[in-house]
Design a protein around this motif. Structure first.
Motif, mmCIF file in Angstrom:
data_model
loop_
_atom_site.group_PDB
_atom_site.id
_atom_site.type_symbol
_atom_site.label_atom_id
_atom_site.label_comp_id
_atom_site.label_asym_id
_atom_site.label_seq_id
_atom_site.Cartn_x
_atom_site.Cartn_y
_atom_site.Cartn_z
ATOM 1 N N TYR A 170 0.832 -1.249 0.030
ATOM 2 C CA TYR A 170 -0.102 0.035 0.108
ATOM 3 C C TYR A 170 0.814 1.129 0.154
ATOM 4 O O TYR A 170 1.218 1.718 1.111
ATOM 5 C CB TYR A 170 -0.863 0.111 1.281
ATOM 6 N N PHE A 171 0.898 1.729 -1.170
ATOM 7 C CA PHE A 171 1.873 3.026 -1.296
ATOM 8 C C PHE A 171 0.906 4.280 -1.617
ATOM 9 O O PHE A 171 1.242 5.234 -2.387
ATOM 10 C CB PHE A 171 2.947 2.962 -2.389
ATOM 11 N N CYS A 172 -0.199 4.306 -1.098
ATOM 12 C CA CYS A 172 -1.307 5.363 -1.757
ATOM 13 C C CYS A 172 -1.876 6.229 -0.428
ATOM 14 O O CYS A 172 -2.855 6.494 -0.584
ATOM 15 C CB CYS A 172 -2.404 4.444 -2.120
ATOM 16 N N GLY A 173 -1.119 6.380 0.642
ATOM 17 C CA GLY A 173 -1.396 7.061 1.584
ATOM 18 C C GLY A 173 -1.587 8.417 1.195
ATOM 19 O O GLY A 173 -1.950 9.271 2.195
ATOM 20 N N ASN A 174 -1.048 8.969 0.257
ATOM 21 C CA ASN A 174 -1.007 10.507 -0.020
ATOM 22 C C ASN A 174 -2.733 10.704 -0.827
ATOM 23 O O ASN A 174 -2.699 11.635 -1.402
ATOM 24 C CB ASN A 174 0.093 10.880 -1.326
ATOM 25 N N SER A 175 -3.229 9.582 -1.043
ATOM 26 C CA SER A 175 -4.799 9.516 -1.573
ATOM 27 C C SER A 175 -5.721 9.314 -0.370
ATOM 28 O O SER A 175 -6.497 10.209 0.124
ATOM 29 C CB SER A 175 -4.883 8.767 -2.618
ATOM 30 N N LEU A 176 -5.439 8.220 0.287
ATOM 31 C CA LEU A 176 -6.287 7.871 1.340
ATOM 32 C C LEU A 176 -5.321 7.118 2.444
ATOM 33 O O LEU A 176 -5.046 6.126 2.077
ATOM 34 C CB LEU A 176 -7.526 7.044 1.050
ATOM 35 N N GLY A 177 -5.153 7.587 3.553
ATOM 36 C CA GLY A 177 -4.312 6.725 4.604
ATOM 37 C C GLY A 177 -5.172 5.638 5.121
ATOM 38 O O GLY A 177 -6.585 5.681 5.047
ATOM 39 N N LEU A 178 -4.445 4.771 5.734
ATOM 40 C CA LEU A 178 -5.007 3.405 6.251
ATOM 41 C C LEU A 178 -5.727 3.751 7.535
ATOM 42 O O LEU A 178 -5.239 4.744 8.262
ATOM 43 C CB LEU A 178 -3.844 2.347 6.216
ATOM 44 N N GLN A 179 -6.668 2.955 7.770
ATOM 45 C CA GLN A 179 -7.410 2.972 8.911
ATOM 46 C C GLN A 179 -6.582 2.463 10.342
ATOM 47 O O GLN A 179 -6.306 1.447 10.209
ATOM 48 C CB GLN A 179 -8.826 2.473 8.735
ATOM 49 N N PRO A 180 -6.576 3.499 11.241
ATOM 50 C CA PRO A 180 -6.228 3.184 12.535
ATOM 51 C C PRO A 180 -7.239 1.920 13.088
ATOM 52 O O PRO A 180 -8.061 2.043 13.278
ATOM 53 C CB PRO A 180 -6.092 4.249 13.585
ATOM 54 N N ARG A 181 -6.405 0.848 13.757
ATOM 55 C CA ARG A 181 -7.180 -0.262 14.402
ATOM 56 C C ARG A 181 -8.111 0.443 15.482
ATOM 57 O O ARG A 181 -9.198 -0.378 15.877
ATOM 58 C CB ARG A 181 -6.521 -1.206 15.069
ATOM 59 N N THR A 182 -7.739 1.485 16.082
ATOM 60 C CA THR A 182 -8.662 2.021 17.014
ATOM 61 C C THR A 182 -9.817 2.878 16.666
ATOM 62 O O THR A 182 -10.592 3.337 17.474
ATOM 63 C CB THR A 182 -7.672 2.883 18.012
ATOM 64 N N THR A 183 -9.696 3.368 15.254
ATOM 65 C CA THR A 183 -10.952 4.293 14.853
ATOM 66 C C THR A 183 -12.281 3.882 15.314
ATOM 67 O O THR A 183 -13.085 4.748 15.766
ATOM 68 C CB THR A 183 -10.768 4.341 13.622
ATOM 69 N N GLY A 184 -12.567 2.395 15.333
ATOM 70 C CA GLY A 184 -13.831 2.062 15.481
ATOM 71 C C GLY A 184 -14.455 2.310 17.089
ATOM 72 O O GLY A 184 -15.426 2.576 17.249
ATOM 73 N N SER A 185 -13.269 2.054 18.059
ATOM 74 C CA SER A 185 -13.682 2.364 19.494
ATOM 75 C C SER A 185 -13.780 3.749 19.671
ATOM 76 O O SER A 185 -14.604 3.901 20.615
ATOM 77 C CB SER A 185 -12.644 1.490 20.169
ATOM 78 N N TYR A 186 -13.077 4.522 18.903
ATOM 79 C CA TYR A 186 -13.158 5.928 18.917
ATOM 80 C C TYR A 186 -14.518 6.413 18.740
ATOM 81 O O TYR A 186 -15.270 7.378 19.281
ATOM 82 C CB TYR A 186 -12.125 6.863 18.596
ATOM 83 N N ILE A 187 -14.985 6.052 17.409
ATOM 84 C CA ILE A 187 -16.358 6.473 17.131
ATOM 85 C C ILE A 187 -17.493 5.671 18.103
ATOM 86 O O ILE A 187 -18.569 6.258 18.441
ATOM 87 C CB ILE A 187 -16.661 6.148 15.594
ATOM 88 N N GLY A 188 -17.161 4.633 18.263
ATOM 89 C CA GLY A 188 -18.044 3.632 19.137
ATOM 90 C C GLY A 188 -18.514 4.391 20.221
ATOM 91 O O GLY A 188 -19.707 4.198 20.834
ATOM 92 N N ARG A 189 -17.575 4.884 21.190
ATOM 93 C CA ARG A 189 -17.987 5.810 22.295
ATOM 94 C C ARG A 189 -18.800 6.861 22.009
ATOM 95 O O ARG A 189 -19.791 6.960 22.833
ATOM 96 C CB ARG A 189 -16.521 6.352 22.860
ATOM 97 N N HIS A 190 -19.054 7.560 20.980
ATOM 98 C CA HIS A 190 -19.741 8.380 20.737
ATOM 99 C C HIS A 190 -21.303 7.926 20.248
ATOM 100 O O HIS A 190 -22.292 8.454 20.774
ATOM 101 C CB HIS A 190 -19.393 9.507 19.811
ATOM 102 N N LEU A 191 -21.253 6.783 19.537
ATOM 103 C CA LEU A 191 -22.423 6.225 19.077
ATOM 104 C C LEU A 191 -23.183 5.594 20.499
ATOM 105 O O LEU A 191 -24.460 5.764 20.517
ATOM 106 C CB LEU A 191 -22.052 4.965 18.115
ATOM 107 N N GLU A 192 -22.269 4.950 21.303
ATOM 108 C CA GLU A 192 -23.102 4.769 22.601
ATOM 109 C C GLU A 192 -23.624 5.596 23.397
ATOM 110 O O GLU A 192 -24.807 5.612 23.834
ATOM 111 C CB GLU A 192 -22.017 3.918 23.496
#
Length: 428
Positions: free
Chosen positions: A41-63
């Protein structure tokens, strides 16, 4: 350039990865797979990869949303009315800014339009804008529509800087020379921080200093610069800047942008701007009264309430940057990109087949190399893609490769070299 003596071998690449102080950060990201194998994956200049913690960070606010509904705006350790605030110190560090000079808000194009309302103020013969030729299309459209809004034609009001014949890059001396030449006509200098096509990291300090000497406002689109190259916007005297968070900041497709406004402007409430509820004095915001009272600093350019879920994804990545440290990220970036350049030259071999149009000097580039293939470029790109490469094709014949230091490895570079070698018919 580098004290390391590079070698195109798996043993060398693995040894470099073993001594990499950031090697554990690769595990903090999801690496896409194809046919059960991780891609290159050499395309971070278009879209960076997802951190594994992203879901939990969003999840706190969904809860919180599920449990509290509207009361979540004011309840809990991070009330939604303050959702943007945790990002501020980390963004300030990445930008070389004071915390009150930055705020996460809106999208990049929206922010550039808003900032130009304040900082592009044509008057008399000073109505022109200086920019680089071949800027990203959205920037071209923004500049053209802004000058048209003020009653000028783009042809007369926009000065585009073009490299010398036979060259791909702009020389800093010529940028400065053009600022001097047009000092009596320029109302604004607005350029990229890192040019999206060539990967050139412009000398923002020199450009800003030259413009400031003549009282010309200067702003930068930092979409390809933030999280990629070292920045000191406050000390450089930059008037304004904006960026996106979905490239090197790994915050998700189309996610929140941000702005920088220098302190010398932040306390000036007389600067023209388009006002919004969230930019109004937050101590009186819910009194619902007439009369806009801009908050000090960059917050005074806010319009709408904070996009909570997007900011949560943004924070997941920013916390990784805070843990890694931009100094270490930049050090690895220079080494990793230099190794990619070494491997490309070693593997393709014949200099008549390709040109690297990105500067070779580390201080003049980020973690992107733009590979200009003179023949069969599209065919090679499609072949490499079929074999597991994720990169970016730009017409007419450029492949942009971005080895991102937070999640790319030296072994990734070696594997790409082997892929190139096989496409050359060399099976060594």
């Amino acid at each position: 350039m580098n004290p390391v003596s590079f070698d195109f071998s798996l043993e060398f690449a693995r040894a470099m990865d073993q001594q990499d102080p950031l090697r554990q950060f690769r595990e903090k990201f999801y690496i896409p797979e194809r046919n059960g194998n991780p891609v290159l994956y050499f395309c971070g200049n278009s879209l960076g990869l997802q951190p594994r913690t992203t879901g939990s960070y969003i999840g706190r606010h969904l809860e919180k949303w599920a449990e509290k509904g509207v009361e979540g705006h004011f309840d809990g350790p991070l009330p939604w009315v303050d959702a943007r605030k945790p990002s501020r110190p980390i963004l300030a560090d990445l930008l070389g800014a004071h915390p009150d000079e930055v705020v996460a808000m809106n999208s990049l194009s929206v922010n550039l339009h808003l900032l130009m309302v304040s900082f592009y103020r044509p008057k008399g013969k000073k109505f022109k804008i200086l920019t680089e030729a071949g800027a990203f299309p959205s920037d071209q459209y923004i500049l053209a529509s802004q000058v048209q809004f003020h009653g000028y034609s783009p042809e007369e009001a926009i000065i585009e800087l073009v490299p010398r014949p036979g060259e791909q890059l702009l020389r800093t001396s010529e940028i400065i020379e053009q600022i001097h030449k047009h000092q009596d006509e320029l109302a604004l200098v607005m350029m990229s921080g890192v040019q999206y096509y060539t990967g050139q990291f412009f000398d923002l300090q020199a450009i800003s200093g030259a413009a400031s000497r003549y009282g010309i406002k200067v702003g930068f689109d930092l979409a390809h610069a933030i999280g990629n190259v070292p920045l000191s916007l406050h000390d450089w005297g930059v008037d304004f800047a904006s960026w996106c968070s979905y490239k090197y900041l790994n915050s998700g497709p189309g996610n929140v942008s941000g702005i920088f406004v220098h302190q010398k402007h932040g306390s000036n409430k007389d600067i023209p701007r388009f006002a919004g509820w969230w930019g109004h004095n937050e101590k009186r915001r819910f009194l619902m009264e007439k009369g806009f009272d801009a908050m000090p600093g960059a917050d005074g350019w806010l319009l709408s309430n904070d996009p909570v879920l997007g900011l949560a994804a943004h924070q997941a990545s920013l916390d990784i940057f805070a843990a890694a440290g931009m100094e270490k990220i930049r050090a690895k970036s220079e080494l990793l990109t230099a190794y990619l350049e070494f491997v490309i030259r070693k593997t393709i071999g014949n200099p008549e087949e390709f040109t690297l149009i990105t500067p070779s000097k580390p201080s003049e580039r980020g973690c992107q190399l733009s590979l200009f293939l003179h023949q069969g470029g599209r065919e090679k790109f499609e072949l490499w893609t079929a074999q597991g490469l994720v990169a970016d094709w730009r017409n007419p014949n450029v492949i942009r490769l971005a080895p991102v230091p937070l999640y790319n490895s030296f072994e990734d570079i070696y594997a790409f070299g082997k892929l190139m070698q096989l496409s050359q018919g060399d099976s060594r």
